[in-house]
Design a protein around this motif. Structure first.
Motif, PDB file in Angstrom:
ATOM      1  N   LEU A   1       0.836  -1.211   0.000  1.00  0.00           N
ATOM      2  CA  LEU A   1       0.000   0.000   0.000  1.00  0.00           C
ATOM      3  C   LEU A   1       0.867   1.255   0.000  1.00  0.00           C
ATOM      4  CD1 LEU A   1      -2.813  -1.177   2.415  1.00  0.00           C
ATOM      5  CD2 LEU A   1      -3.107  -0.546   0.010  1.00  0.00           C
ATOM      6  N   GLY A   2       2.022   1.193   0.654  1.00  0.00           N
ATOM      7  CA  GLY A   2       2.933   2.337   0.662  1.00  0.00           C
ATOM      8  C   GLY A   2       3.561   2.619  -0.688  1.00  0.00           C
ATOM      9  N   SER A   3       3.555   1.626  -1.570  1.00  0.00           N
ATOM     10  CA  SER A   3       4.142   1.826  -2.898  1.00  0.00           C
ATOM     11  C   SER A   3       3.152   2.403  -3.908  1.00  0.00           C
ATOM     12  CB  SER A   3       4.693   0.496  -3.427  1.00  0.00           C
ATOM     13  OG  SER A   3       3.635  -0.387  -3.767  1.00  0.00           O
ATOM     14  N   VAL A   4       1.877   2.488  -3.517  1.00  0.00           N
ATOM     15  CA  VAL A   4       0.852   3.045  -4.401  1.00  0.00           C
ATOM     16  C   VAL A   4       0.866   4.562  -4.277  1.00  0.00           C
ATOM     17  CG1 VAL A   4      -1.630   3.132  -4.892  1.00  0.00           C
ATOM     18  CG2 VAL A   4      -0.570   0.979  -4.184  1.00  0.00           C
ATOM     19  N   ALA A   5       0.870   5.252  -5.403  1.00  0.00           N
ATOM     20  CA  ALA A   5       0.844   6.722  -5.389  1.00  0.00           C
ATOM     21  C   ALA A   5      -0.395   7.206  -4.644  1.00  0.00           C
ATOM     22  CB  ALA A   5       0.858   7.262  -6.810  1.00  0.00           C
ATOM     23  N   ARG A   6      -0.241   8.285  -3.864  1.00  0.00           N
ATOM     24  CA  ARG A   6      -1.322   8.787  -3.015  1.00  0.00           C
ATOM     25  C   ARG A   6      -2.612   9.015  -3.805  1.00  0.00           C
ATOM     26  NH1 ARG A   6      -3.225  13.740  -0.531  1.00  0.00           N
ATOM     27  NH2 ARG A   6      -3.788  13.272   1.620  1.00  0.00           N
ATOM     28  N   GLU A   7      -2.508   9.573  -4.996  1.00  0.00           N
ATOM     29  CA  GLU A   7      -3.708   9.852  -5.790  1.00  0.00           C
ATOM     30  C   GLU A   7      -4.385   8.579  -6.310  1.00  0.00           C
ATOM     31  OE1 GLU A   7      -0.041  10.321  -8.252  1.00  0.00           O
ATOM     32  OE2 GLU A   7      -0.727  11.332  -6.442  1.00  0.00           O
ATOM     33  N   GLN A   8      -3.659   7.463  -6.340  1.00  0.00           N
ATOM     34  CA  GLN A   8      -4.234   6.192  -6.777  1.00  0.00           C
ATOM     35  C   GLN A   8      -4.704   5.330  -5.607  1.00  0.00           C
ATOM     36  OE1 GLN A   8      -0.999   4.652  -9.120  1.00  0.00           O
ATOM     37  NE2 GLN A   8      -1.986   5.319 -11.021  1.00  0.00           N
ATOM     38  N   LEU A   9      -4.330   5.694  -4.403  1.00  0.00           N
ATOM     39  CA  LEU A   9      -4.720   4.950  -3.218  1.00  0.00           C
ATOM     40  C   LEU A   9      -6.068   5.488  -2.746  1.00  0.00           C
ATOM     41  CD1 LEU A   9      -4.029   2.778  -1.170  1.00  0.00           C
ATOM     42  CD2 LEU A   9      -2.736   4.476   0.112  1.00  0.00           C
ATOM     43  N   ARG A  10      -7.126   4.858  -3.241  1.00  0.00           N
ATOM     44  CA  ARG A  10      -8.485   5.319  -2.972  1.00  0.00           C
ATOM     45  C   ARG A  10      -9.209   4.276  -2.121  1.00  0.00           C
ATOM     46  NH1 ARG A  10     -10.097   9.556  -6.550  1.00  0.00           N
ATOM     47  NH2 ARG A  10      -8.392  10.088  -7.935  1.00  0.00           N
ATOM     48  N   LEU A  11      -9.602   4.693  -0.922  1.00  0.00           N
ATOM     49  CA  LEU A  11     -10.243   3.781   0.022  1.00  0.00           C
ATOM     50  C   LEU A  11     -11.528   4.374   0.584  1.00  0.00           C
ATOM     51  CD1 LEU A  11      -6.981   2.726   1.925  1.00  0.00           C
ATOM     52  CD2 LEU A  11      -8.151   1.461   0.112  1.00  0.00           C
ATOM     53  N   GLY A  12     -12.164   5.292  -0.157  1.00  0.00           N
ATOM     54  CA  GLY A  12     -13.316   6.026   0.344  1.00  0.00           C
ATOM     55  C   GLY A  12     -14.666   5.363   0.142  1.00  0.00           C
ATOM     56  N   GLY A  13     -14.714   4.181  -0.429  1.00  0.00           N
ATOM     57  CA  GLY A  13     -15.979   3.482  -0.651  1.00  0.00           C
ATOM     58  C   GLY A  13     -15.718   2.083  -1.176  1.00  0.00           C
ATOM     59  N   LYS A  14     -16.786   1.295  -1.270  1.00  0.00           N
ATOM     60  CA  LYS A  14     -16.643  -0.108  -1.680  1.00  0.00           C
ATOM     61  C   LYS A  14     -15.986  -0.255  -3.045  1.00  0.00           C
ATOM     62  CE  LYS A  14     -20.143  -2.877  -0.973  1.00  0.00           C
ATOM     63  NZ  LYS A  14     -21.510  -3.438  -0.857  1.00  0.00           N
ATOM     64  N   ASP A  15     -16.448   0.499  -4.038  1.00  0.00           N
ATOM     65  CA  ASP A  15     -15.879   0.373  -5.378  1.00  0.00           C
ATOM     66  C   ASP A  15     -14.423   0.825  -5.423  1.00  0.00           C
ATOM     67  OD1 ASP A  15     -18.202  -0.693  -6.422  1.00  0.00           O
ATOM     68  OD2 ASP A  15     -18.946   1.224  -7.181  1.00  0.00           O
ATOM     69  N   GLU A  16     -14.111   1.901  -4.703  1.00  0.00           N
ATOM     70  CA  GLU A  16     -12.730   2.374  -4.678  1.00  0.00           C
ATOM     71  C   GLU A  16     -11.803   1.361  -4.012  1.00  0.00           C
ATOM     72  OE1 GLU A  16     -12.568   6.243  -2.890  1.00  0.00           O
ATOM     73  OE2 GLU A  16     -13.426   7.219  -4.653  1.00  0.00           O
ATOM     74  N   ILE A  17     -12.248   0.763  -2.926  1.00  0.00           N
ATOM     75  CA  ILE A  17     -11.432  -0.252  -2.250  1.00  0.00           C
ATOM     76  C   ILE A  17     -11.233  -1.458  -3.160  1.00  0.00           C
ATOM     77  CG2 ILE A  17     -11.385  -1.880  -0.318  1.00  0.00           C
ATOM     78  CD1 ILE A  17     -12.884   0.353   1.299  1.00  0.00           C
ATOM     79  N   PHE A  18     -12.305  -1.895  -3.810  1.00  0.00           N
ATOM     80  CA  PHE A  18     -12.194  -3.011  -4.756  1.00  0.00           C
ATOM     81  C   PHE A  18     -11.180  -2.690  -5.849  1.00  0.00           C
ATOM     82  CE2 PHE A  18     -13.365  -4.980  -8.772  1.00  0.00           C
ATOM     83  CZ  PHE A  18     -13.349  -6.328  -8.425  1.00  0.00           C
ATOM     84  N   ASP A  19     -11.287  -1.512  -6.457  1.00  0.00           N
ATOM     85  CA  ASP A  19     -10.373  -1.131  -7.538  1.00  0.00           C
ATOM     86  C   ASP A  19      -8.928  -1.047  -7.048  1.00  0.00           C
ATOM     87  OD1 ASP A  19     -12.514  -0.995  -9.302  1.00  0.00           O
ATOM     88  OD2 ASP A  19     -12.693   1.196  -9.184  1.00  0.00           O
ATOM     89  N   THR A  20      -8.725  -0.469  -5.869  1.00  0.00           N
ATOM     90  CA  THR A  20      -7.367  -0.336  -5.329  1.00  0.00           C
ATOM     91  C   THR A  20      -6.740  -1.705  -5.095  1.00  0.00           C
ATOM     92  OG1 THR A  20      -7.787   1.826  -4.339  1.00  0.00           O
ATOM     93  CG2 THR A  20      -6.019   0.520  -3.366  1.00  0.00           C
ATOM     94  N   PHE A  21      -7.488  -2.617  -4.474  1.00  0.00           N
ATOM     95  CA  PHE A  21      -6.910  -3.924  -4.173  1.00  0.00           C
ATOM     96  C   PHE A  21      -6.828  -4.827  -5.406  1.00  0.00           C
ATOM     97  CE2 PHE A  21      -7.203  -2.467   0.098  1.00  0.00           C
ATOM     98  CZ  PHE A  21      -6.216  -3.153   0.766  1.00  0.00           C
ATOM     99  N   THR A  22      -7.680  -4.622  -6.383  1.00  0.00           N
ATOM    100  CA  THR A  22      -7.541  -5.353  -7.647  1.00  0.00           C
ATOM    101  C   THR A  22      -6.277  -4.886  -8.373  1.00  0.00           C
ATOM    102  OG1 THR A  22      -9.924  -5.681  -7.825  1.00  0.00           O
ATOM    103  CG2 THR A  22      -8.654  -5.879  -9.856  1.00  0.00           C
TER     104      THR A  22
END
Length: 196
Positions: free
Chosen positions: A66-87
């Motif tokens: 998670l620390g290697s993901v750029a801040r603007e791409q690290l999106r954890l504000g909702g279900k879809d964003e969390i899914f996309d980030t971890f995918t």
């Protein structure tokens, strides 16, 4: 294993975890090692606290990944964003951290092999092996002490004034009754956004 919980109550979210690590029958308590199972990440949507259950290897791997993901791409504000980030993170977990993705021959998808709880100003979320994401309305728990924690939080909910009180009750119940959970308890709170 562990006891990790998230709670949402009275305009606040809380995440809490015990600090015991086990290796089979051997216990490594906080006295001998700083065993924090929670870590903070700063993403596009602000800070989030992450807690995970399972193998000890998940803690440093998820922190580093998670620390290697750029801040603007690290999106954890909702279900879809969390899914996309971890995918998006899944290939990195396989290629850089050597994640074994197979659990059983009948797996419908490659597994990420972990259970994660997330607390931030947008709410409380759970993420599981096949990147299933849940948004919880009140509270939830993961780890070997989960059933004790859920029961205690259910009992504490009506009389507790804050999310912190409910979370503490949950992990303390895990510490009391689960052989793989022990204190001290780490708790972090975040104020919910007004629209939440």
């Amino acid at each position: 294993m562990t006891t990790v919980v998230v709670v949402r109550k009275a305009g606040q979210v809380a995440i809490a975890a015990d600090t015991l690590v086990t290796f089979g029958d051997t216990r490594l308590t906080n006295r001998y090692e700083d065993n924090s199972k929670l870590f903070k990440v700063d993403g596009h949507d602000g800070p989030s606290w992450i807690g995970t259950a399972g193998t000890v290897a998940h803690f440093p791997v998820l922190r580093k990944a998670l620390g290697s993901v750029a801040r603007e791409q690290l999106r954890l504000g909702g279900k879809d964003e969390i899914f996309d980030t971890f995918t998006h993170l899944h290939p990195l977990l396989k290629d850089r951290f050597f994640l074994q993705t197979k659990e059983e021959d009948s797996d419908p998808y490659e597994s990420s092999q972990f259970s994660v709880l997330i607390a931030n100003a947008h709410g409380i979320f759970g993420l599981y092996s096949y990147r299933e994401v849940f948004e919880f309305k009140e509270f939830w728990g993961i780890g070997s002490g989960r059933s004790f924690a859920l029961s205690a939080m259910h009992g504490a909910w009506p009389r507790a004034k804050t999310a912190r009180e409910v979370a503490e009750a949950g992990v303390l119940a895990g510490c009391e009754f689960d052989r793989n959970t022990a204190g001290p308890v780490n708790i972090h709170t975040i104020k919910l956004k007004a629209s939440q």
